[in-house]
Write a protein that holds these residues in place. Structure first.
Motif, short mmCIF file in Angstrom:
data_model
loop_
_atom_site.label_atom_id
_atom_site.label_comp_id
_atom_site.label_asym_id
_atom_site.label_seq_id
_atom_site.Cartn_x
_atom_site.Cartn_y
_atom_site.Cartn_z
N LEU A 48 -18.14 63.91 69.57
CA LEU A 48 -18.45 63.50 68.21
C LEU A 48 -17.42 62.50 67.68
O LEU A 48 -16.22 62.63 67.92
CB LEU A 48 -18.50 64.74 67.31
N ILE A 49 -17.92 61.53 66.94
CA ILE A 49 -17.07 60.52 66.30
C ILE A 49 -17.40 60.50 64.82
O ILE A 49 -18.58 60.52 64.44
CB ILE A 49 -17.32 59.13 66.91
N LEU A 50 -16.39 60.47 63.98
CA LEU A 50 -16.58 60.27 62.55
C LEU A 50 -16.05 58.88 62.21
O LEU A 50 -14.85 58.63 62.19
CB LEU A 50 -15.83 61.34 61.74
N PHE A 51 -16.99 57.95 62.00
CA PHE A 51 -16.67 56.57 61.62
C PHE A 51 -16.69 56.53 60.10
O PHE A 51 -17.73 56.62 59.47
CB PHE A 51 -17.72 55.63 62.22
N THR A 52 -15.52 56.43 59.51
CA THR A 52 -15.39 56.65 58.08
C THR A 52 -14.66 55.52 57.37
O THR A 52 -13.80 54.85 57.97
CB THR A 52 -14.66 57.98 57.81
N ARG A 53 -15.04 55.32 56.13
CA ARG A 53 -14.24 54.47 55.26
C ARG A 53 -12.97 55.23 54.90
O ARG A 53 -12.96 56.47 54.88
CB ARG A 53 -15.03 54.13 54.00
N HIS A 54 -11.90 54.50 54.62
CA HIS A 54 -10.64 55.12 54.22
C HIS A 54 -10.81 55.90 52.92
O HIS A 54 -11.83 55.81 52.23
CB HIS A 54 -9.57 54.05 54.05
N HIS A 190 -15.06 67.91 70.87
CA HIS A 190 -13.98 67.31 70.08
C HIS A 190 -14.57 66.29 69.11
O HIS A 190 -15.63 65.71 69.35
CB HIS A 190 -12.96 66.63 70.99
N LEU A 191 -13.84 66.07 68.03
CA LEU A 191 -14.22 65.10 67.00
C LEU A 191 -13.11 64.07 66.89
O LEU A 191 -11.96 64.40 66.61
CB LEU A 191 -14.41 65.81 65.66
N MET A 192 -13.46 62.80 67.11
CA MET A 192 -12.50 61.70 66.99
C MET A 192 -12.70 60.97 65.67
O MET A 192 -13.84 60.70 65.27
CB MET A 192 -12.66 60.70 68.14
N LEU A 193 -11.62 60.61 65.02
CA LEU A 193 -11.66 59.84 63.79
C LEU A 193 -11.58 58.35 64.09
O LEU A 193 -10.75 57.91 64.90
CB LEU A 193 -10.50 60.22 62.88
N ALA A 194 -12.44 57.57 63.43
CA ALA A 194 -12.39 56.11 63.49
C ALA A 194 -12.42 55.63 62.05
O ALA A 194 -13.45 55.73 61.38
CB ALA A 194 -13.57 55.56 64.28
N VAL A 195 -11.30 55.11 61.55
CA VAL A 195 -11.15 54.80 60.14
C VAL A 195 -11.19 53.28 59.93
O VAL A 195 -10.47 52.54 60.60
CB VAL A 195 -9.84 55.37 59.57
N SER A 196 -12.02 52.85 59.00
CA SER A 196 -12.22 51.43 58.79
C SER A 196 -12.47 51.14 57.31
O SER A 196 -12.01 51.87 56.44
CB SER A 196 -13.37 50.94 59.67
N HIS A 197 -13.24 50.07 57.05
CA HIS A 197 -13.45 49.55 55.70
C HIS A 197 -14.93 49.53 55.34
O HIS A 197 -15.80 49.58 56.21
CB HIS A 197 -12.87 48.14 55.60
N ASP A 198 -15.20 49.41 54.04
CA ASP A 198 -16.58 49.46 53.57
C ASP A 198 -17.45 48.34 54.13
O ASP A 198 -18.62 48.56 54.45
CB ASP A 198 -16.62 49.44 52.04
#
Length: 279
Positions: A48-54, A190-198
């Motif tokens: 699992l990946i969580l592609f998220t805005r900051h 497992h869950l990986m965080l991917a942090v980016s922008h709007d």
């Protein structure tokens, strides 16, 4: 949102039981409501990946231009940490995996604080595809003045419609991000965080949902994200599954590749991943 005539994206009914250990646990303060409704639809035992805005940051100017120097607010720091703690405590997924992030400070801080909330201290890899120029913009000297002139929403819509110089084709931007996520999939469970922008998240979702125009209702809020996973197949044969705002979708990657080719672009421009093998 405006749909394209031939859509290869479909909503998917999930037959998995809700994954939350305690689904009635209160969400962290200031977390977008969509995140808890999405959590309840997650499958079990995926990569699992969580592609998220900051998380919450200081205010930008009136045209949507947010300097890369803007930091998280104190509430944003608390939110990131509490969201990481909530995920670690209520999902049957381990967050004990390295994260990827835009190299901008507020994104790195979001990833670090979410790890801290989960009781972890893992490496955070800075990824150029999670910032601009990167996934959308190729020639900032051309694209940046247009961005400042027309504002962020018009900029993204012109990008999606292929009417913006100094940027990639929209399919290419989406495929390059998918390739990044595919190559960085964590181990199962497992869950990986991917942090980016709007801007990147909004454009990516529009490509995945096969739309060429969005409005402010579609715009991702701070600390809002999409959960994503893949089939265990070679990239071009895989489908990408994702949960966004309480809906589960599936998009075959070959449909994106076909759209890219039909737009007249050669695949050698894409950042296609090598075969991925897991131990």
């Amino acid at each position: 949102m405006s749909k394209l005539p031939d859509s290869n994206i479909s909503k998917r009914q999930t037959d998995a039981a809700p994954v939350t250990k305690n689904p009635i646990a209160p969400a962290p303060a200031h977390l977008p409501d969509s995140m808890i409704s999405s959590v309840s639809l997650l499958p079990t035992d995926k990569r699992l990946i969580l592609f998220t805005r900051h998380s919450l940051r200081e205010r930008s100017d009136g045209n949507g231009f947010a300097s890369y120097q803007l930091p998280l607010t104190p509430k944003g720091r608390v939110l990131a940490q509490s969201w990481g703690r909530w995920l670690a405590g209520h999902l049957p997924y381990s967050l004990n995996v390295d994260s990827i992030s835009s190299p901008i400070g507020r994104c790195i801080d979001t990833a670090q604080l979410m790890q801290e909330g989960a009781g972890l201290q893992r490496h955070i890899e800075h990824q150029s595809l999670l910032v601009e120029p990167g996934s959308l913009v190729t020639e900032p000297d051309i694209a940046n003045p247009v961005f400042k002139e027309i504002g962020v929403l018009n900029f993204i819509n012109r990008f999606l419609q292929g009417n913006l110089e100094g940027t990639k084709n929209a399919y290419q931007g989406g495929l390059d991000l998918l390739s990044l996520f595919y190559q960085n999939q964590p181990q199962q469970g497992h869950l990986m965080l991917a942090v980016s922008h709007d801007t990147l998240l909004s454009a990516f979702l529009a490509v995945m949902l096969d739309v060429i125009e969005i409005d402010w209702n579609d715009w991702p809020k701070m600390m809002e994200g999409v959960f994503l996973w893949f089939d265990d197949k070679p990239f071009e044969q895989a489908s990408a599954y994702f949960v966004w705002r309480g809906e589960v979708y599936v998009r075959p990657i070959n449909s994106l590749l076909e759209g890219y080719r039909l737009s007249g672009f050669h695949p050698n421009k894409l950042l296609l991943p090598p075969e991925v093998k897991w131990t």
